[in-house]
Design a protein around this motif. Structure first.
Motif, PDB file in Angstrom:
ATOM      1  N   MET A   1       1.072  -1.210  -0.186  1.00  0.00           N
ATOM      2  CA  MET A   1       0.084  -0.523  -0.202  1.00  0.00           C
ATOM      3  C   MET A   1       0.632   1.681   0.192  1.00  0.00           C
ATOM      4  SD  MET A   1      -2.667   1.338   3.183  1.00  0.00           S
ATOM      5  CE  MET A   1      -2.384   0.271   4.442  1.00  0.00           C
ATOM      6  N   GLU A   2       0.549   1.979  -0.755  1.00  0.00           N
ATOM      7  CA  GLU A   2       0.995   3.669  -0.682  1.00  0.00           C
ATOM      8  C   GLU A   2       0.809   4.850  -0.147  1.00  0.00           C
ATOM      9  OE1 GLU A   2       2.866   6.462  -4.578  1.00  0.00           O
ATOM     10  OE2 GLU A   2       2.718   3.849  -4.899  1.00  0.00           O
ATOM     11  N   ALA A   3       1.365   4.972   0.323  1.00  0.00           N
ATOM     12  CA  ALA A   3       0.616   6.527   1.297  1.00  0.00           C
ATOM     13  C   ALA A   3       0.767   7.245   0.744  1.00  0.00           C
ATOM     14  CB  ALA A   3       1.809   7.003   2.442  1.00  0.00           C
ATOM     15  N   ILE A   4      -0.414   8.282   0.687  1.00  0.00           N
ATOM     16  CA  ILE A   4      -0.393   9.780   0.079  1.00  0.00           C
ATOM     17  C   ILE A   4      -0.682  11.164   1.147  1.00  0.00           C
ATOM     18  CG2 ILE A   4      -1.698  11.027  -1.167  1.00  0.00           C
ATOM     19  CD1 ILE A   4      -3.768   8.172  -2.245  1.00  0.00           C
ATOM     20  N   HIS A   5       0.644  11.681   1.145  1.00  0.00           N
ATOM     21  CA  HIS A   5       1.356  12.671   2.080  1.00  0.00           C
ATOM     22  C   HIS A   5       0.870  14.118   1.556  1.00  0.00           C
ATOM     23  CE1 HIS A   5       3.869  15.126   3.927  1.00  0.00           C
ATOM     24  NE2 HIS A   5       3.347  14.763   5.085  1.00  0.00           N
ATOM     25  N   VAL A   6      -0.458  14.345   1.785  1.00  0.00           N
ATOM     26  CA  VAL A   6      -1.487  15.535   1.832  1.00  0.00           C
ATOM     27  C   VAL A   6      -0.983  16.777   2.957  1.00  0.00           C
ATOM     28  CG1 VAL A   6      -3.244  16.903   1.896  1.00  0.00           C
ATOM     29  CG2 VAL A   6      -2.658  14.809   0.818  1.00  0.00           C
ATOM     30  N   GLN A   7      -0.793  17.772   2.266  1.00  0.00           N
ATOM     31  CA  GLN A   7      -0.683  18.725   4.250  1.00  0.00           C
ATOM     32  C   GLN A   7      -1.268  19.860   3.255  1.00  0.00           C
ATOM     33  OE1 GLN A   7       3.640  19.644   3.873  1.00  0.00           O
ATOM     34  NE2 GLN A   7       3.727  18.564   6.209  1.00  0.00           N
ATOM     35  N   GLN A   8      -1.512  20.603   4.353  1.00  0.00           N
ATOM     36  CA  GLN A   8      -3.220  21.754   4.199  1.00  0.00           C
ATOM     37  C   GLN A   8      -3.058  22.448   5.558  1.00  0.00           C
ATOM     38  OE1 GLN A   8      -7.805  20.201   3.821  1.00  0.00           O
ATOM     39  NE2 GLN A   8      -6.923  20.138   0.982  1.00  0.00           N
ATOM     40  N   ILE A   9      -3.604  23.378   5.392  1.00  0.00           N
ATOM     41  CA  ILE A   9      -4.111  24.136   6.689  1.00  0.00           C
ATOM     42  C   ILE A   9      -5.449  24.592   6.348  1.00  0.00           C
ATOM     43  CG2 ILE A   9      -4.121  27.014   7.029  1.00  0.00           C
ATOM     44  CD1 ILE A   9      -1.349  25.427   6.950  1.00  0.00           C
ATOM     45  N   VAL A  10      -5.709  23.955   8.065  1.00  0.00           N
ATOM     46  CA  VAL A  10      -7.489  23.972   8.282  1.00  0.00           C
ATOM     47  C   VAL A  10      -7.940  25.667   8.237  1.00  0.00           C
ATOM     48  CG1 VAL A  10      -9.010  23.292   9.994  1.00  0.00           C
ATOM     49  CG2 VAL A  10      -7.389  21.987   9.552  1.00  0.00           C
ATOM     50  N   GLU A  11      -9.091  25.557   7.403  1.00  0.00           N
ATOM     51  CA  GLU A  11      -9.415  27.476   7.214  1.00  0.00           C
ATOM     52  C   GLU A  11     -10.816  27.790   7.858  1.00  0.00           C
ATOM     53  OE1 GLU A  11      -9.573  27.788   3.332  1.00  0.00           O
ATOM     54  OE2 GLU A  11      -7.627  27.802   2.547  1.00  0.00           O
ATOM     55  N   ASP A  13     -12.688  25.674  11.322  1.00  0.00           N
ATOM     56  CA  ASP A  13     -12.277  24.915  12.205  1.00  0.00           C
ATOM     57  C   ASP A  13     -13.147  23.587  12.176  1.00  0.00           C
ATOM     58  OD1 ASP A  13     -11.099  27.260  13.515  1.00  0.00           O
ATOM     59  OD2 ASP A  13     -12.907  27.398  14.931  1.00  0.00           O
ATOM     60  N   GLY A  14     -12.623  22.084  12.218  1.00  0.00           N
ATOM     61  CA  GLY A  14     -13.253  20.989  12.185  1.00  0.00           C
ATOM     62  C   GLY A  14     -13.730  20.459  10.957  1.00  0.00           C
ATOM     63  N   GLU A  15     -13.320  21.546   9.956  1.00  0.00           N
ATOM     64  CA  GLU A  15     -13.378  20.675   8.480  1.00  0.00           C
ATOM     65  C   GLU A  15     -11.950  20.911   7.505  1.00  0.00           C
ATOM     66  OE1 GLU A  15     -16.479  23.474   6.285  1.00  0.00           O
ATOM     67  OE2 GLU A  15     -17.428  23.304   8.166  1.00  0.00           O
ATOM     68  N   ILE A  16     -11.761  20.080   6.870  1.00  0.00           N
ATOM     69  CA  ILE A  16     -10.536  19.599   5.885  1.00  0.00           C
ATOM     70  C   ILE A  16     -11.920  18.859   4.595  1.00  0.00           C
ATOM     71  CG2 ILE A  16      -9.197  19.306   7.062  1.00  0.00           C
ATOM     72  CD1 ILE A  16      -8.773  16.691   6.217  1.00  0.00           C
ATOM     73  N   THR A  17     -10.710  19.539   3.262  1.00  0.00           N
ATOM     74  CA  THR A  17     -11.868  18.760   1.743  1.00  0.00           C
ATOM     75  C   THR A  17     -10.286  18.743   1.539  1.00  0.00           C
ATOM     76  OG1 THR A  17     -13.209  20.642   2.244  1.00  0.00           O
ATOM     77  CG2 THR A  17     -12.854  19.996  -0.186  1.00  0.00           C
ATOM     78  N   LEU A  18     -10.762  16.957   0.850  1.00  0.00           N
ATOM     79  CA  LEU A  18      -9.643  16.577   0.046  1.00  0.00           C
ATOM     80  C   LEU A  18      -9.834  16.436  -1.470  1.00  0.00           C
ATOM     81  CD1 LEU A  18      -8.159  14.045   2.545  1.00  0.00           C
ATOM     82  CD2 LEU A  18      -6.998  15.588   1.736  1.00  0.00           C
ATOM     83  N   LYS A  19      -9.312  17.267  -2.655  1.00  0.00           N
ATOM     84  CA  LYS A  19      -9.766  16.761  -4.183  1.00  0.00           C
ATOM     85  C   LYS A  19      -8.651  16.273  -4.791  1.00  0.00           C
ATOM     86  CE  LYS A  19     -12.463  20.740  -4.327  1.00  0.00           C
ATOM     87  NZ  LYS A  19     -12.995  21.623  -4.531  1.00  0.00           N
ATOM     88  N   GLY A  20      -9.057  15.227  -5.862  1.00  0.00           N
ATOM     89  CA  GLY A  20      -7.522  15.715  -6.845  1.00  0.00           C
ATOM     90  C   GLY A  20      -6.986  13.504  -5.600  1.00  0.00           C
ATOM     91  N   LEU A  21      -7.280  12.866  -5.180  1.00  0.00           N
ATOM     92  CA  LEU A  21      -7.157  11.594  -4.819  1.00  0.00           C
ATOM     93  C   LEU A  21      -7.240  10.797  -6.272  1.00  0.00           C
ATOM     94  CD1 LEU A  21      -8.620  11.677  -0.685  1.00  0.00           C
ATOM     95  CD2 LEU A  21      -6.530  12.853  -1.361  1.00  0.00           C
ATOM     96  N   PRO A  22      -7.021   9.689  -5.699  1.00  0.00           N
ATOM     97  CA  PRO A  22      -6.400   8.502  -6.896  1.00  0.00           C
ATOM     98  C   PRO A  22      -7.843   7.698  -6.074  1.00  0.00           C
ATOM     99  CG  PRO A  22      -4.548   8.238  -4.946  1.00  0.00           C
ATOM    100  CD  PRO A  22      -5.464   9.809  -4.908  1.00  0.00           C
ATOM    101  N   VAL A  29     -11.515   3.218   2.222  1.00  0.00           N
ATOM    102  CA  VAL A  29     -10.398   4.338   2.581  1.00  0.00           C
ATOM    103  C   VAL A  29     -10.609   4.581   3.539  1.00  0.00           C
ATOM    104  CG1 VAL A  29      -9.711   5.269   0.245  1.00  0.00           C
ATOM    105  CG2 VAL A  29     -10.911   6.191   2.463  1.00  0.00           C
ATOM    106  N   GLU A  30      -8.565   4.638   4.462  1.00  0.00           N
ATOM    107  CA  GLU A  30      -8.994   4.792   5.876  1.00  0.00           C
ATOM    108  C   GLU A  30      -7.536   5.501   6.030  1.00  0.00           C
ATOM    109  OE1 GLU A  30      -6.228   2.417   9.513  1.00  0.00           O
ATOM    110  OE2 GLU A  30      -6.934   1.588   7.289  1.00  0.00           O
TER     111      GLU A  30
END
Length: 85
Positions: A1-11, A13-22, A29-30
């Motif tokens: 299994m290949e890990a995907i590393h994403v760094q992001q600033i939380v804009e 509170d309590g939410e993040i949005t991930l786009k462009g995942l394979p 997914v976990e």
């Protein structure tokens, strides 16, 4: 299994949005989220010149118990890969 590393600033509170995942719809997914360390200072890139002056090259030259340094390094890597935990 290949890990995907994403760094992001939380804009928001309590939410993040991930786009462009394979991944495809319906695929399981976990996610493991870790807070980033903002105080980290970037390390300088290790160039050939810095490596030559680092003291790593020739580190084992005076060791009487290591006859073949390449074989010894390979043996250390194999032992590290077999470690548990």
């Amino acid at each position: 299994m290949e890990a995907i590393h994403v760094q992001q600033i939380v804009e928001t509170d309590g939410e993040i949005t991930l786009k462009g995942l394979p991944f495809k719809r319906g695929q399981s997914v976990e996610m493991i989220l870790l807070p980033g360390y903002s105080g980290a200072t970037p390390r300088p890139h290790l160039t050939a010149q810095r490596l030559r002056h680092s003291g790593l090259i020739g580190l084992w030259r005076d060791r009487d118990d290591i006859h073949d340094s390449a074989a010894y390094a390979r043996q250390l890597r194999e032992a590290a890969q077999k470690r548990q935990g």
